[in-house]
Enzyme design. Structure first.
Site, PDB file in Angstrom:
ATOM      1  N   VAL A 142     -32.700 -17.296  69.141  1.00  0.00           N
ATOM      2  CA  VAL A 142     -32.585 -16.398  67.840  1.00  0.00           C
ATOM      3  C   VAL A 142     -31.976 -15.103  68.128  1.00  0.00           C
ATOM      4  CG1 VAL A 142     -34.657 -17.658  66.982  1.00  0.00           C
ATOM      5  CG2 VAL A 142     -35.227 -15.845  68.479  1.00  0.00           C
ATOM      6  N   HIS A 143     -31.784 -14.246  67.071  1.00  0.00           N
ATOM      7  CA  HIS A 143     -31.197 -13.009  67.193  1.00  0.00           C
ATOM      8  C   HIS A 143     -31.730 -11.968  65.963  1.00  0.00           C
ATOM      9  CE1 HIS A 143     -28.423 -14.529  64.421  1.00  0.00           C
ATOM     10  NE2 HIS A 143     -27.989 -13.472  64.112  1.00  0.00           N
ATOM     11  N   LYS A 264      -7.459 -29.082  69.696  1.00  0.00           N
ATOM     12  CA  LYS A 264      -8.689 -28.481  70.236  1.00  0.00           C
ATOM     13  C   LYS A 264      -8.262 -28.351  71.720  1.00  0.00           C
ATOM     14  CE  LYS A 264     -12.523 -29.221  67.246  1.00  0.00           C
ATOM     15  NZ  LYS A 264     -13.749 -29.480  66.871  1.00  0.00           N
ATOM     16  N   ARG A 267      -8.449 -24.899  73.859  1.00  0.00           N
ATOM     17  CA  ARG A 267      -9.744 -24.465  73.890  1.00  0.00           C
ATOM     18  C   ARG A 267     -10.127 -24.479  75.567  1.00  0.00           C
ATOM     19  NH1 ARG A 267     -13.040 -25.416  68.410  1.00  0.00           N
ATOM     20  NH2 ARG A 267     -11.830 -24.676  67.081  1.00  0.00           N
ATOM     21  N   GLU A 332     -19.677 -26.728  72.370  1.00  0.00           N
ATOM     22  CA  GLU A 332     -19.109 -27.858  71.676  1.00  0.00           C
ATOM     23  C   GLU A 332     -18.415 -28.753  72.730  1.00  0.00           C
ATOM     24  OE1 GLU A 332     -16.325 -26.819  68.516  1.00  0.00           O
ATOM     25  OE2 GLU A 332     -17.681 -25.075  67.904  1.00  0.00           O
TER      26      GLU A 332
END
Length: 440
Positions: A142-143, A264, A267, A332
């Protein structure tokens, strides 16, 4: 004759007195027993609710009925008139919009933990032996938005589970303090021992989960599976349903893991620098260790304890982790690739037949903007009724009917500023189902 009648009357009065006394005594015993069993302050955290009376008693005390005039049951059943009326009334009556609580308010209310848990309606009891014997570990990254953190924790909290919370180092100091104050009110919630400064699409997002995973392995809770979450998640299932779903995996992990599209590849083929954001350089990276095939997936996973242990023990897993630290959005690719790595507990073979999309995995339900549209003409799902952010739907009230027909354990994303009705109705639905096991 008169004396005989008087004796009869005295005897009758005495009998009535004795009967009345017995009834009063029995009622006192029954009420005392019921009050002891249904006393929320005295109940053991792992205790059962005895009988329908106590179940109703607890539900009435802990129900999370949605505010306002909306009918969540109708919304969840797909009544579009109710959806439109709810949003229409909400737009007209601006003054009734929910005000999000501040960090400072939570610092104040958590000074008395007993009162905090009672006021915020945390369920401190477990309803089944099966759940008590099947603890789950949660990593929560969380932030901001202390109100949303409180509601997410409340929605997944049970006394037998274990919860590690990672707070972004960049977050406001008051937020850090508020999270720690909430965590301190529970024996099984703690803040990660090492915190990262998380940058979008950088390695530090993965490291945040790894820090929690390491802490969770060292805990004395014998958890079976780990589920990672973020502050924009919310469950679609009760803890009992999550336990049943995990048991049905029979030791397998569940996450998105597919052959990635060609565009992709850059990446992970190039070295990336982490500044305030991730920047691709012209430096080509070495191939992955042992020329492992790279798979793509999601940051969100459901994995076995064995899988988590292997991240810190298996040499090939540690090599892949080191190699992935300078790629773009490693969350990912890392988990999805490890899921197809031979020898990793709970993994699947590399053959294309074992590819798993986010729609088929249990981990997370996401509505991608590019896949929205007319389902009768091939779209995967109808348009987002909330607001699209970074090509992902922040769910609205009109998404609930579709959402709760899916098999996923959690959904992403939610934001009370965008549409708090959706979250409120989920809270009401899940709390009712927690106690009664059926729909409203």
């Amino acid at each position: 004759m008169l004396r005989h009648l008087q004796r009869k009357i005295r005897q009758l009065n005495m009998n009535c007195f004795l009967i009345t006394g017995c009834i009063f005594f029995l009622l006192t015993i029954v009420l005392k027993y019921v009050s002891l069993d249904c006393n929320m302050d005295d109940v053991n955290e792992s205790g059962d609710i005895r009988g329908e009376y106590c179940r109703n008693h607890y539900y009435q005390a802990l129900n999370l009925s949605a505010s306002g005039r909306k009918n969540c049951s109708k919304i969840i059943l797909g009544d579009w008139n109710e959806v439109r009326n709810t949003l229409g009334v909400d737009n007209l009556i601006v003054k009734n919009k929910k005000v999000i609580a501040t960090d400072t308010e939570y610092l104040e209310v958590t000074k008395d933990c007993k009162e905090f848990k009672k006021l915020k309606k945390y369920v401190m009891i477990s309803l089944s032996e099966e759940e008590r014997n099947y603890p789950i570990a949660y990593s929560m990254v969380v932030h901001d938005n202390i109100e949303m953190f409180k509601r997410l924790l409340r929605s997944i909290y049970t006394s037998q589970n274990i919860y590690c919370v990672h707070v972004d180092m960049k977050s406001q100091n008051t937020f850090h303090k508020a999270v720690r104050a909430i965590a301190a009110c529970f024996h099984n919630v703690f803040v990660a021992s090492k915190l990262e400064s998380v940058v979008y699409a950088s390695w530090f997002r993965v490291q945040a989960d790894l820090n929690c995973m390491e802490n969770l392995l060292k805990s004395n809770v014998g958890w079976k599976y780990l589920i990672n979450t973020c502050g924009a998640d919310f469950p679609l299932k009760t803890n009992a349903e999550i336990v049943n779903a995990l048991q049905s995996l029979t030791g397998k992990n569940s996450m998105e893991s597919e052959i990635p599209p060609p565009y992709k590849k850059r990446r992970w083929q190039y070295h990336h620098e982490i500044k305030d954001y991730v920047v691709q350089t012209d430096i080509k990276k070495k191939p992955p260790p042992l020329n492992i095939s790279i798979f793509s997936g999601s940051a969100y996973i459901v994995v076995t304890r064995g899988f988590v242990k292997s991240l810190f023990e298996k040499s090939i897993a540690k090599e892949l982790i080191d190699w992935a630290k300078d790629i773009y959005s490693p969350d990912e690719y890392l988990w999805a690739t490890l899921q197809r790595l031979p020898g990793m507990p709970g993994s699947l073979p590399t053959h294309i037949k074992y590819d798993t999309s986010d729609i088929n995995a249990l981990a997370r339900l996401v509505k991608w903007q590019s896949l929205e549209g007319d389902t009768e003409h091939g779209a995967l799902y109808t348009a987002c009724t909330g607001k699209n952010r970074r090509q992902v739907c922040v769910y609205g009230t009109g998404d609930l009917h579709w959402m709760l027909q899916q098999h996923h354990l959690f959904a992403n994303k939610f934001d009370p500023i965008v549409d708090d009705h959706a979250i409120q109705c989920l809270e009401e639905y899940l709390r009712y189902k927690y106690f009664y096991g059926n729909i409203m």
